[in-house]
Design a protein around this motif. Structure first.
Motif, mmCIF file in Angstrom:
data_model
loop_
_atom_site.group_PDB
_atom_site.id
_atom_site.type_symbol
_atom_site.label_atom_id
_atom_site.label_comp_id
_atom_site.label_asym_id
_atom_site.label_seq_id
_atom_site.Cartn_x
_atom_site.Cartn_y
_atom_site.Cartn_z
ATOM 1 N N GLY A 1 31.545 36.936 28.289
ATOM 2 C CA GLY A 1 31.122 35.957 29.433
ATOM 3 C C GLY A 1 32.026 35.250 29.951
ATOM 4 O O GLY A 1 32.090 34.222 30.593
ATOM 5 N N ALA A 2 33.385 35.602 29.611
ATOM 6 C CA ALA A 2 34.674 34.533 29.953
ATOM 7 C C ALA A 2 34.871 34.558 31.636
ATOM 8 O O ALA A 2 35.549 33.986 32.010
ATOM 9 C CB ALA A 2 35.696 34.756 29.547
ATOM 10 N N ILE A 3 34.426 36.042 32.209
ATOM 11 C CA ILE A 3 34.635 36.036 33.630
ATOM 12 C C ILE A 3 33.573 36.085 34.330
ATOM 13 O O ILE A 3 32.483 36.894 34.070
ATOM 14 C CB ILE A 3 35.324 37.410 33.663
ATOM 15 C CG1 ILE A 3 36.515 37.416 33.032
ATOM 16 C CG2 ILE A 3 35.754 37.888 35.493
ATOM 17 C CD1 ILE A 3 37.350 38.994 33.019
ATOM 18 N N ARG A 4 33.496 35.035 35.241
ATOM 19 C CA ARG A 4 32.277 35.133 36.077
ATOM 20 C C ARG A 4 32.509 35.663 37.433
ATOM 21 O O ARG A 4 33.088 35.041 38.409
ATOM 22 C CB ARG A 4 31.860 33.365 36.291
ATOM 23 C CG ARG A 4 30.711 33.410 37.358
ATOM 24 C CD ARG A 4 29.867 32.237 36.715
ATOM 25 N NE ARG A 4 29.331 32.277 35.673
ATOM 26 C CZ ARG A 4 28.889 31.038 34.869
ATOM 27 N NH1 ARG A 4 28.883 29.938 35.413
ATOM 28 N NH2 ARG A 4 28.528 31.118 33.584
ATOM 29 N N VAL A 5 32.030 36.933 37.501
ATOM 30 C CA VAL A 5 32.068 37.593 38.915
ATOM 31 C C VAL A 5 31.064 36.972 40.190
ATOM 32 O O VAL A 5 31.552 36.955 40.992
ATOM 33 C CB VAL A 5 31.795 39.200 38.666
ATOM 34 C CG1 VAL A 5 31.803 39.961 39.781
ATOM 35 C CG2 VAL A 5 32.606 39.736 37.728
ATOM 36 N N ALA A 6 30.123 36.540 39.688
ATOM 37 C CA ALA A 6 28.987 36.004 40.503
ATOM 38 C C ALA A 6 28.054 35.182 39.769
ATOM 39 O O ALA A 6 27.926 35.275 38.641
ATOM 40 C CB ALA A 6 28.504 37.130 41.423
ATOM 41 N N PRO A 7 27.173 34.266 40.253
ATOM 42 C CA PRO A 7 26.225 33.441 39.536
ATOM 43 C C PRO A 7 25.233 34.640 38.814
ATOM 44 O O PRO A 7 24.995 35.673 39.529
ATOM 45 C CB PRO A 7 25.581 32.665 40.513
ATOM 46 C CG PRO A 7 26.406 32.612 41.519
ATOM 47 C CD PRO A 7 27.562 33.937 41.548
#
Length: 174
Positions: A154-160
């Motif tokens: 979960g280290a990369i937040r592409v979108a909420p």
């Protein structure tokens, strides 16, 4: 037709514009290269400038692939470690092949050219890179000899609500 790879090409307006267009086209096609569509060349320009500054300072090197028409079709940036205990490996960033060329083996060619280039740097034993989980990139890099050596969930937040793993890959060169 194959790509022609050049390490450390002269940074001309044509090269700059070609990389900007490549980066925008890859991003807008859903590529995992630091942006989420839609993006424009102007959105990407500040990041490319950072790469060029690092190149001018000798901390980064560029490998570019041109297609038969002379267009920028692929890139990879090498970043050298400054920590004295980690100078024996390099990072590979912004690994891209234009969407119109995908499926032809050019990604494999780019990674092979990157490996060859890194072997020529002297004192480099490995290449490290990270990739965004959830797109099958780990399988692709694995098929090119890279091994997964770490993962941050979960280290990369592409979108909420759309968090992806940050996957660390390593290619031993020796």
């Amino acid at each position: 037709m194959s790509l022609t790879f050049t390490l450390d090409p002269a940074v001309t307006p044509a090269l700059r514009d070609g990389i900007l267009q490549l980066w925008a086209d890859v991003s807008n096609a859903g590529g995992s290269v630091g942006f989420v569509p839609p993006v424009t060349a102007d959105d990407i320009r500040p990041e490319l400038v950072k790469h060029f500054v690092a190149m001018a300072e000798g901390r980064t090197r560029l490998l570019v692939g041109h297609d038969g028409a002379g267009e920028v079709a692929a890139t990879a940036f090498f970043s050298f470690n400054t920590h004295r205990l980690m100078r024996h490996w390099v990072w590979l960033y912004t690994v891209m092949v234009h969407p119109r060329h995908q499926g032809r083996g050019y990604g494999r060619d780019l990674l092979a050219a990157a490996g060859d280039a890194a072997r020529g740097f002297g004192g480099i034993d490995a290449i490290r890179l990270t990739c965004r989980g959830g797109n099958g990139l780990e399988r692709f890099y694995g098929s090119c000899g890279y091994k997964e050596v770490g993962r941050v969930p979960g280290a990369i937040r592409v979108a909420p609500g759309d968090d992806r793993d940050d996957v660390f890959m390593l290619l031993p060169l020796t």
